[in-house]
Design a protein around this motif. Structure first.
Motif, PDB file in Angstrom:
ATOM      1  N   VAL A 164       0.559  -1.251   0.524  1.00  0.00           N
ATOM      2  CA  VAL A 164       0.420  -0.332  -0.363  1.00  0.00           C
ATOM      3  C   VAL A 164       0.811   1.430   0.279  1.00  0.00           C
ATOM      4  O   VAL A 164       1.969   1.183   0.963  1.00  0.00           O
ATOM      5  N   PRO A 165       0.694   2.628  -0.976  1.00  0.00           N
ATOM      6  CA  PRO A 165       0.670   3.469  -0.997  1.00  0.00           C
ATOM      7  C   PRO A 165       1.441   4.389   0.179  1.00  0.00           C
ATOM      8  O   PRO A 165       1.236   5.713  -0.100  1.00  0.00           O
ATOM      9  N   GLU A 166       1.465   3.780   1.551  1.00  0.00           N
ATOM     10  CA  GLU A 166       1.165   5.112   2.050  1.00  0.00           C
ATOM     11  C   GLU A 166       3.036   5.488   3.006  1.00  0.00           C
ATOM     12  O   GLU A 166       3.327   4.559   4.002  1.00  0.00           O
ATOM     13  N   MET A 167       3.187   6.540   2.063  1.00  0.00           N
ATOM     14  CA  MET A 167       4.868   6.797   2.970  1.00  0.00           C
ATOM     15  C   MET A 167       4.884   6.076   4.717  1.00  0.00           C
ATOM     16  O   MET A 167       6.200   5.986   4.492  1.00  0.00           O
ATOM     17  N   SER A 168       4.197   6.790   5.387  1.00  0.00           N
ATOM     18  CA  SER A 168       4.779   7.097   6.582  1.00  0.00           C
ATOM     19  C   SER A 168       4.984   5.462   7.069  1.00  0.00           C
ATOM     20  O   SER A 168       6.123   4.879   8.015  1.00  0.00           O
ATOM     21  N   ASP A 169       4.234   4.599   6.585  1.00  0.00           N
ATOM     22  CA  ASP A 169       3.656   3.582   7.248  1.00  0.00           C
ATOM     23  C   ASP A 169       4.488   2.225   6.049  1.00  0.00           C
ATOM     24  O   ASP A 169       5.589   1.855   6.996  1.00  0.00           O
ATOM     25  N   ILE A 170       5.107   2.788   5.125  1.00  0.00           N
ATOM     26  CA  ILE A 170       6.117   1.811   4.383  1.00  0.00           C
ATOM     27  C   ILE A 170       7.175   2.205   4.852  1.00  0.00           C
ATOM     28  O   ILE A 170       8.281   1.411   5.270  1.00  0.00           O
ATOM     29  N   ILE A 171       7.734   3.799   4.837  1.00  0.00           N
ATOM     30  CA  ILE A 171       9.085   3.530   5.689  1.00  0.00           C
ATOM     31  C   ILE A 171       9.528   3.340   6.562  1.00  0.00           C
ATOM     32  O   ILE A 171      10.882   3.006   7.324  1.00  0.00           O
ATOM     33  N   TYR A 172       8.628   3.659   8.046  1.00  0.00           N
ATOM     34  CA  TYR A 172       8.924   3.156   9.448  1.00  0.00           C
ATOM     35  C   TYR A 172       8.984   1.545   8.906  1.00  0.00           C
ATOM     36  O   TYR A 172       9.918   1.648   9.901  1.00  0.00           O
ATOM     37  N   ALA A 173       7.857   1.140   8.451  1.00  0.00           N
ATOM     38  CA  ALA A 173       8.357  -0.600   8.738  1.00  0.00           C
ATOM     39  C   ALA A 173       9.701  -1.081   8.112  1.00  0.00           C
ATOM     40  O   ALA A 173      10.524  -1.881   8.534  1.00  0.00           O
TER      41      ALA A 173
END
Length: 344
Positions: A164-173
């Protein structure tokens, strides 16, 4: 979080709500896609003789940019808690005091006085959930409870992963996968996170929000996704399982706010009060399959949500759960650079 279609409905009349005023007219809601119960909207319309339109957006950045521009025509929006400070500081919201409304008494203790909106002066709870990984266990039978599932995937999943292209979630991961922390600023860890994402991307088939339908159809075999979405997938296809990554994951909340330039303010206030009624909150959760922060709503929930593994974080994973926050502007700029590199 989300994807969906525009809902449009009409209805009849009645009175009640925050001031027992007779309502009529319109209400325009801007919300995450595939996230609004048509049944709940119909009930609100019939109760107050209000015609409701619901328009979809796909990210916190999308809705924030739209509202900043003005001239949008919306009355209510649903920002996540990590963005609430921006909305409040920029004067984009009306102070409607949902915490003092008739149904404000139903807000669960944990959500009644949150740091992002002390005393609930601006927002009413909508839903809350967690980020994680969904996997079709017929395709991959190993332990998927790690971010390695999407960042260094097994052969069975390569070319079948959606993120899913949700920046905060993916970079956090990616940061947690490389041993970092929430709002990490260490340049070495950020470089590793950036490299992890860029290296992993060729193994993904897509970066989109439409996870539910494509996981169920088999177009995707794994995805970074939210727990309510994972529950909806499993109910349609039992072999799909939701995993909480051992390296760490976030939980979040979305909140109903009234916009400063709303044209239908009284109807918007009625809506905030309406969704804090336990039975109505349960209708919202029963559709999107997320928890809601309203005390007493549980008894109105469908049986398949009670004890659902997607909605109950295992004890051994609670220690690595963090409440998502928006980092300071300088750090967010670093993350935006990483995200831009990933989109190339």
């Amino acid at each position: 979080m989300k994807l969906g279609r525009t809902l449009l409905a009409t209805a009849t009349m009645l009175m009640a709500g925050t001031s027992l005023a007779l309502a009529a007219g319109e209400l325009h809601i801007y919300n995450w896609g595939n996230y609004t119960s048509p049944e709940m909207i119909k009930k609100f319309e019939q109760k107050y003789d209000v015609k409701v339109t619901v328009t979809d957006y796909d990210s916190n950045d999308t809705v924030l940019a739209k509202i900043r521009q003005g001239g949008h025509g919306f009355d209510v929006a649903m920002p996540s808690q990590s963005y609430m400070k921006i909305w409040i500081d920029e004067g984009l919201l009306l102070e409607t005091n949902p915490g003092q409304m008739e149904n404000g008494k139903n807000i669960a203790k944990d959500w009644a006085n949150p740091d992002f909106d002390p005393g609930r002066k601006y927002s009413a709870p909508w839903q809350w959930g967690t980020i994680g990984i969904v996997v079709n266990t017929n395709v991959y039978k190993g332990d998927a409870g790690t971010w390695a599932t999407v960042f260094d995937p097994p052969e069975e999943l390569k070319g079948k992963i959606n993120v899913v292209p949700e920046m905060s979630d993916i970079i956090y991961a990616a940061i947690k996968y490389n041993g970092g922390k929430l709002c990490e600023t260490d340049k070495e860890i950020l470089k590793k996170a950036r490299d992890t994402l860029v290296k992993a991307k060729p193994n993904w088939v897509a970066m989109e929000y439409g996870t539910i339908e494509k996981m169920v159809s088999g177009d995707f075999s794994a995805a970074v996704d939210w727990n309510g979405s994972g529950l909806r997938q499993r109910l349609q296809k039992p072999e799909i399982k939701f995993f909480y990554p051992k390296e760490g994951f976030t939980y979040w909340s979305d909140n109903a706010v009234v916009l400063k330039d709303a044209k239908n303010v009284e109807n918007a206030k009625l809506f905030q009060n309406f969704i804090m009624d336990p039975e109505n909150a349960a209708m919202i959760s029963s559709f999107a399959r997320y928890a809601n922060g309203i005390e007493g709503s549980e008894k109105f929930m469908p049986d398949d949500m009670k004890g659902a593994p997607e909605l109950n974080v295992p004890e051994d994973k609670k220690a690595v759960a963090e409440f998502m926050t928006l980092c300071d502007p300088a750090t967010q700029e670093l993350y935006t650079r990483i995200w831009t590199d990933l989109q190339k």
